[in-house]
Motif scaffolding. Sequence first.
Motif, short mmCIF file in Angstrom:
data_model
loop_
_atom_site.label_atom_id
_atom_site.label_comp_id
_atom_site.label_asym_id
_atom_site.label_seq_id
_atom_site.Cartn_x
_atom_site.Cartn_y
_atom_site.Cartn_z
N MET A 280 51.74 37.72 39.60
CA MET A 280 50.83 38.86 39.77
C MET A 280 51.37 40.10 39.09
SD MET A 280 49.70 40.83 43.22
CE MET A 280 50.81 42.18 42.98
N ASN A 281 50.50 40.84 38.49
CA ASN A 281 50.91 42.09 37.89
C ASN A 281 51.05 43.16 38.96
OD1 ASN A 281 51.09 44.45 36.24
ND2 ASN A 281 50.34 43.15 34.58
N ARG A 282 51.99 44.07 38.74
CA ARG A 282 52.29 45.04 39.76
C ARG A 282 51.57 46.36 39.53
NH1 ARG A 282 58.53 45.55 40.66
NH2 ARG A 282 58.22 44.49 38.69
N SER A 283 50.76 46.43 38.49
CA SER A 283 50.24 47.72 38.07
C SER A 283 49.28 48.33 39.09
CB SER A 283 49.56 47.61 36.71
OG SER A 283 48.68 46.53 36.72
N ASP A 284 48.91 47.54 40.14
CA ASP A 284 48.06 48.15 41.16
C ASP A 284 48.90 48.86 42.22
OD1 ASP A 284 49.10 45.72 41.83
OD2 ASP A 284 47.43 45.12 43.12
N TRP A 285 50.22 48.85 42.06
CA TRP A 285 51.07 49.63 42.96
C TRP A 285 51.09 51.07 42.48
CZ3 TRP A 285 56.23 46.98 44.74
CH2 TRP A 285 55.92 45.75 45.35
N GLU B 252 53.23 40.06 45.96
CA GLU B 252 51.88 39.75 46.44
C GLU B 252 51.76 40.05 47.93
OE1 GLU B 252 51.03 35.69 45.33
OE2 GLU B 252 51.42 36.20 43.23
N ALA C 192 49.55 45.96 52.35
CA ALA C 192 49.05 47.32 52.15
C ALA C 192 47.52 47.34 52.16
CB ALA C 192 49.59 47.88 50.83
N PRO D 158 53.50 49.70 47.24
CA PRO D 158 52.11 49.41 47.60
C PRO D 158 51.55 50.40 48.63
CG PRO D 158 53.59 47.79 48.58
CD PRO D 158 54.42 48.62 47.65
N HIS E 262 57.43 53.06 42.38
CA HIS E 262 56.18 52.36 42.67
C HIS E 262 56.30 51.67 44.02
CE1 HIS E 262 54.14 52.71 38.79
NE2 HIS E 262 55.35 52.69 38.26
N ASP F 116 54.12 52.28 31.06
CA ASP F 116 54.09 51.69 32.38
C ASP F 116 55.33 50.82 32.56
OD1 ASP F 116 52.03 51.48 34.54
OD2 ASP F 116 52.61 49.37 34.29
N ARG F 117 55.93 50.86 33.75
CA ARG F 117 57.13 50.05 33.96
C ARG F 117 56.86 48.56 33.74
NH1 ARG F 117 59.89 50.45 39.66
NH2 ARG F 117 58.54 48.71 40.18
N ASP F 118 55.71 48.08 34.23
CA ASP F 118 55.37 46.66 34.05
C ASP F 118 55.40 46.26 32.58
OD1 ASP F 118 54.97 46.38 36.73
OD2 ASP F 118 52.82 46.81 36.62
#
Lengths: 308, 95
Positions: free
Chosen positions: B1-6, A293, A299, B30, B28, A88-90
């Motif tokens: 915030m983590n971005r993994s929900d994108w 955020e 979205a 949203p 990635h 994962d990129r994160d």
Amino acid sequence: MLQLEFDERVAADDRVEPRDWMPDAYRSTLIRQIAQHAHSEIIGMQPEGNWITRAPSLKRKAILIAKVQDEAGHGLYLYSAAETLGVDRDELVELLLAGRQKYSSIFNYPTLTWADIGAIGWLVDGAAITNQVPLCRCSYGPYARAMVRICKEESFHQRQGFEILYTLGHGTPGQKAMAQDAVDRWWWPSLMMFGPPDAASTHTGQSTAWKIKRFGNDELRQRFVDMTVPQADALGLALPDDGIAWNAERGHYDFTEPDYAELTAVIEGNGPCNAERIAVRRAAHEDGAWVREAAAAYAAKRAGREAA
Amino acid sequence: MNRSDWPLWEVFVRARRGLSHQHVGSLHAPDAAMALRNARDVYTRRNEGVSIWVVPAAAIHASSPDEKDPFFTPAADKVYRHPTFYPVPEGVEHL
């Protein structure tokens, strides 16, 4: 059976694609290398971004902004290629911010004058291109494809650097001295970009067998020197190595090897800017949190409206 | 915030009118609108395209590389589907 199929594919110069079976070590080597490469592009925005506000003309500012934006784009192509391997990129960004994955040691040197922007384009990007052109034929398809795009764009970077130095080199004595000083400082770190000599390199052998890497560090370094020496003549600038001389027998330029102890020290975190680079990246990541955020909230709101 | 929900989006670009869209990479974002904007910035900085598609990666169904042989071999033994299979007497043209 699967291993055999993989070996045959690599031997036949065919490409490995994301959903093919591959050895775990091949996968982890690629993740490490592509992530390190992506991080280098992102961290590499800093030494150059440092000069955007002080570039000597509006044209130079616009060009430098385009170049720094390209580096961000290159980072994204590469993270995207790494993600096809199941990371994962994160996760990769976190490893960079935690100092657990590396980036190219070259970006731990400071950009002290405007001429450094020229020297980075000419020498650092020149060395990067020498390293990267063979990666366009790397055995892993998504990495090779990303490298094709990157190499096309890097040639603009190298030429704009050359042009900055050419202009300074043909300017006032003060400008020429500034150009020479930048070349003096960037020459040795640029030679180090090819890594330690093959005899001391930990990764070269296996990576070559897997056709991730096509040439050894020493061969690529020589290629870079051969390409650069005549260009320095055209610039009217000297490379800071008295050992550079044409060797007719070898058909190459002889040159002095850089100080690999310095390379090791910088990789281990003791370069002039290591701490600063990571601190700036961390701050940028944290300062950008509200943007991520807000985008996610927007979205979610729109998705909610569409569902209603 | 983590971005993994994108979610991940696959990006396809039409280089110019008359050509089909071609896969260029992923990113990635949203939502679809942001995915399109990001795709423009990442993949078309040098006029590489006149049109972009973004597709949620999760919406793509792919054939499995493990089944490659049984899946594609039915085409391999049907050489008569190619014009070169048919002999043409000498002198016959436009065929």
